[in-house]
Design a protein around this motif. Structure first.
Motif, PDB file in Angstrom:
ATOM      1  N   ILE A   3     -16.516 -31.847  -8.295  1.00 37.71           N
ATOM      2  CA  ILE A   3     -17.878 -31.694  -8.785  1.00 37.71           C
ATOM      3  C   ILE A   3     -18.666 -30.752  -7.892  1.00 37.71           C
ATOM      4  CG2 ILE A   3     -20.068 -32.882  -9.176  1.00 37.71           C
ATOM      5  CD1 ILE A   3     -18.455 -35.348  -9.956  1.00 37.71           C
ATOM      6  N   ARG A   5     -22.198 -29.320  -6.748  1.00 35.91           N
ATOM      7  CA  ARG A   5     -23.565 -29.843  -6.765  1.00 35.91           C
ATOM      8  C   ARG A   5     -24.527 -28.792  -6.245  1.00 35.91           C
ATOM      9  NH1 ARG A   5     -25.487 -33.343  -3.924  1.00 35.91           N
ATOM     10  NH2 ARG A   5     -26.900 -34.189  -5.458  1.00 35.91           N
ATOM     11  N   GLY A   6     -25.779 -28.981  -6.617  1.00 36.37           N
ATOM     12  CA  GLY A   6     -26.831 -28.210  -5.979  1.00 36.37           C
ATOM     13  C   GLY A   6     -27.390 -27.104  -6.831  1.00 36.37           C
ATOM     14  N   HIS A   7     -28.366 -26.438  -6.259  1.00 35.98           N
ATOM     15  CA  HIS A   7     -29.116 -25.438  -6.984  1.00 35.98           C
ATOM     16  C   HIS A   7     -28.673 -24.025  -6.659  1.00 35.98           C
ATOM     17  CE1 HIS A   7     -31.534 -28.709  -8.244  1.00 35.98           C
ATOM     18  NE2 HIS A   7     -32.465 -27.962  -8.757  1.00 35.98           N
ATOM     19  N   PHE A 222     -33.378 -26.438 -13.349  1.00 35.03           N
ATOM     20  CA  PHE A 222     -32.565 -27.638 -13.103  1.00 35.03           C
ATOM     21  C   PHE A 222     -31.509 -27.809 -14.183  1.00 35.03           C
ATOM     22  CE2 PHE A 222     -31.971 -32.116 -14.384  1.00 35.03           C
ATOM     23  CZ  PHE A 222     -31.144 -32.500 -13.341  1.00 35.03           C
ATOM     24  N   THR A 225     -28.439 -25.855 -13.607  1.00 38.60           N
ATOM     25  CA  THR A 225     -27.620 -26.101 -12.409  1.00 38.60           C
ATOM     26  C   THR A 225     -26.447 -27.032 -12.710  1.00 38.60           C
ATOM     27  OG1 THR A 225     -28.825 -28.081 -11.734  1.00 38.60           O
ATOM     28  CG2 THR A 225     -29.677 -25.945 -10.940  1.00 38.60           C
ATOM     29  N   ASP A 226     -25.559 -27.133 -11.746  1.00 39.09           N
ATOM     30  CA  ASP A 226     -24.428 -28.053 -11.890  1.00 39.09           C
ATOM     31  C   ASP A 226     -24.882 -29.507 -11.803  1.00 39.09           C
ATOM     32  OD1 ASP A 226     -22.640 -25.991 -12.247  1.00 39.09           O
ATOM     33  OD2 ASP A 226     -22.247 -25.787 -10.098  1.00 39.09           O
ATOM     34  N   ASP A 227     -26.026 -29.747 -11.174  1.00 41.17           N
ATOM     35  CA  ASP A 227     -26.532 -31.127 -11.128  1.00 41.17           C
ATOM     36  C   ASP A 227     -26.803 -31.678 -12.530  1.00 41.17           C
ATOM     37  OD1 ASP A 227     -26.373 -31.234  -8.417  1.00 41.17           O
ATOM     38  OD2 ASP A 227     -28.520 -31.040  -8.027  1.00 41.17           O
ATOM     39  N   ALA A 228     -27.058 -30.792 -13.464  1.00 42.69           N
ATOM     40  CA  ALA A 228     -27.397 -31.215 -14.833  1.00 42.69           C
ATOM     41  C   ALA A 228     -26.186 -31.160 -15.761  1.00 42.69           C
ATOM     42  CB  ALA A 228     -28.520 -30.334 -15.382  1.00 42.69           C
ATOM     43  N   ARG A 229     -24.972 -31.146 -15.172  1.00 42.63           N
ATOM     44  CA  ARG A 229     -23.758 -30.905 -15.961  1.00 42.63           C
ATOM     45  C   ARG A 229     -23.491 -31.947 -17.042  1.00 42.63           C
ATOM     46  NH1 ARG A 229     -23.153 -32.469 -11.029  1.00 42.63           N
ATOM     47  NH2 ARG A 229     -22.249 -34.510 -10.648  1.00 42.63           N
TER      48      ARG A 229
END
Ligand SMILES: NC(=O)c1ccc[n+]([C@@H]2O[C@H](COP(=O)([O-])OP(=O)(O)OC[C@H]3O[C@@H](n4cnc5c(N)ncnc54)[C@H](O)[C@@H]3O)[C@@H](O)[C@H]2O)c1
Length: 246
Positions: A3, A5-7, A222, A225-229
Motif C-alpha cells: 500500500i 500512502r501519502g500525498h 485528497f 492521492t493513494d490515501d483515497a484508494r
C-alpha cells in the motif's frame, strides 16, 4: 497488498478543466505543489493555471479530442482528471431559455461524460486513475431559480456512481465533491450584491463562513492521492455544514 500512502503525487499527470478561476485554479495550484504535471484547460485564456495550459471550450465539438491530444503530447498520459468546469444559469423556471437548459446540461454533464470517456485509455493505463467530478449541494437538494443547474448537478452524482462501478475494474476511482457556497467567479455577483447573500450563506454554515476555493481543492487533491484508494462512487459534501440544518 503493498500500500502506497501519502500525498506525494510526484510524477503524476492531471487534466483540470475550468482552471482559470475559482476551484479549478485552486486545484491546479495544489496539484502542482504536490509534484503533479497539470494540463489546465479553460475557455478563457487569461489566468489558466497549469504546467501546461490549453484554451478550449468544452461545449465545442472538437475540444475533447484536442484536450486528449494535449494530454498525450504534453503530459505523456493522464492519471487524474478533475472535471471542474461548470456554468450556473439562474432565474425563474418560467423564463428559463432552452439555451440555458442545454448549456447547463451540456457543460456540467455531457462534457464530463465525453471527456472522461475520451481519457479512459490514458486513465486505465495509469493503473491508479482518479476521476474527481464537481457536483454541488444541489446534487442532493433543490432550489428555486436553479432548475437547470440542480438537474445537471443531480446528474453529475448519478454519473459518478455509475462510472465508479463501470471503471472500478480498470483501477479507476470516480468521486464527486459537492461544494456549498464558495467564493469564486461564479458567486462573485451574488456575494457582492446588496441583498446580504454572502452573510446569509455564512450564517447557515456551522462554521460561520462561506467557503474558499482551497477548502474544496484540498478535498479534490485528497481524492487523487493513494490515501483515497478505497473511496469510489461517493458524493462528498464540502459545504461547511450548510446542509446539516434541519
Ligand atoms: N462557487 C460555488 O458556490 C459552487 C458551489 C457548488 C458547485 N460549484 C461548481 O464548482 C465548479 C467550479 O466553479 P467555480 O465556482 O470555481 O466557478 P468559476 O466561474 O470561478 O470557474 C469556473 C471556470 O470554468 C470555466 N468554464 C465554464 N464553462 C466552460 C467551458 N464550456 N469550457 C471550458 N471552461 C469553462 C470558466 O471559464 C471558469 O474559469 C463548477 O462545476 C460549479 O458548478 C460551485
Amino acid at each position: 497488498m503493498e500500500i502506497a500512502r501519502g500525498h506525494d503525487l510526484t510524477g503524476r499527470r492531471a487534466v483540470v478543466t475550468g482552471a482559470a478561476s475559482g476551484m479549478g485554479a485552486a486545484a491546479a495550484t495544489r496539484l502542482m505543489a504536490e509534484g503533479v504535471a497539470v494540463l489546465g484547460v479553460d475557455r478563457v485564456s487569461e489566468g489558466i493555471v497549469g504546467t501546461h495550459t490549453l484554451v478550449a471550450d468544452l461545449g465545442d465539438g472538437d475540444s475533447i479530442a484536442v484536450i486528449v491530444g494535449a494530454a498525450e503530447s504534453l503530459l505523456g498520459g493522464c492519471d487524474i482528471l478533475i472535471n471542474n468546469a461548470g456554468v450556473c444559469p439562474a432565474g425563474p423556471f418560467a423564463e428559463m431559455t432552452e439555451e440555458q437548459w442545454h448549456s447547463a446540461l451540456g457543460i456540467n454533464v455531457t462534457a464530463v461524460m465525453k471527456l472522461t470517456r475520451a481519457l479512459l485509455p490514458l486513465l486505465a493505463a495509469s493503473g491508479r486513475g482518479r476521476v474527481v467530478n464537481v457536483g454541488s449541494i444541489m446534487s442532493r437538494y433543490g432550489d428555486a431559480g436553479l432548475v437547470a443547474y440542480t438537474t445537471s448537478k443531480h446528474a453529475v452524482l448519478g454519473l459518478t456512481r455509475a462510472l465508479a462501478m463501470e471503471l472500478g475494474p480498470h483501477g479507476i476511482t470516480v468521486n464527486c465533491v459537492q461544494p456549498g457556497a464558495i467564493a469564486t467567479g461564479m458567486t462573485r455577483g451574488l456575494f457582492e450584491d446588496t441583498t446580504g447573500a454572502k452573510d446569509y450563506y455564512a450564517s447557515r454554515s456551522a462554521l460561520g463562513r462561506v467557503g474558499q476555493p482551497e477548502d474544496v481543492a484540498d478535498v479534490m487533491v485528497f481524492l487523487a492521492t493513494d490515501d483515497a484508494r478505497f473511496i469510489t462512487g461517493q458524493g462528498i459534501m464540502v459545504d461547511g455544514g450548510v446542509m446539516v440544518h434541519s
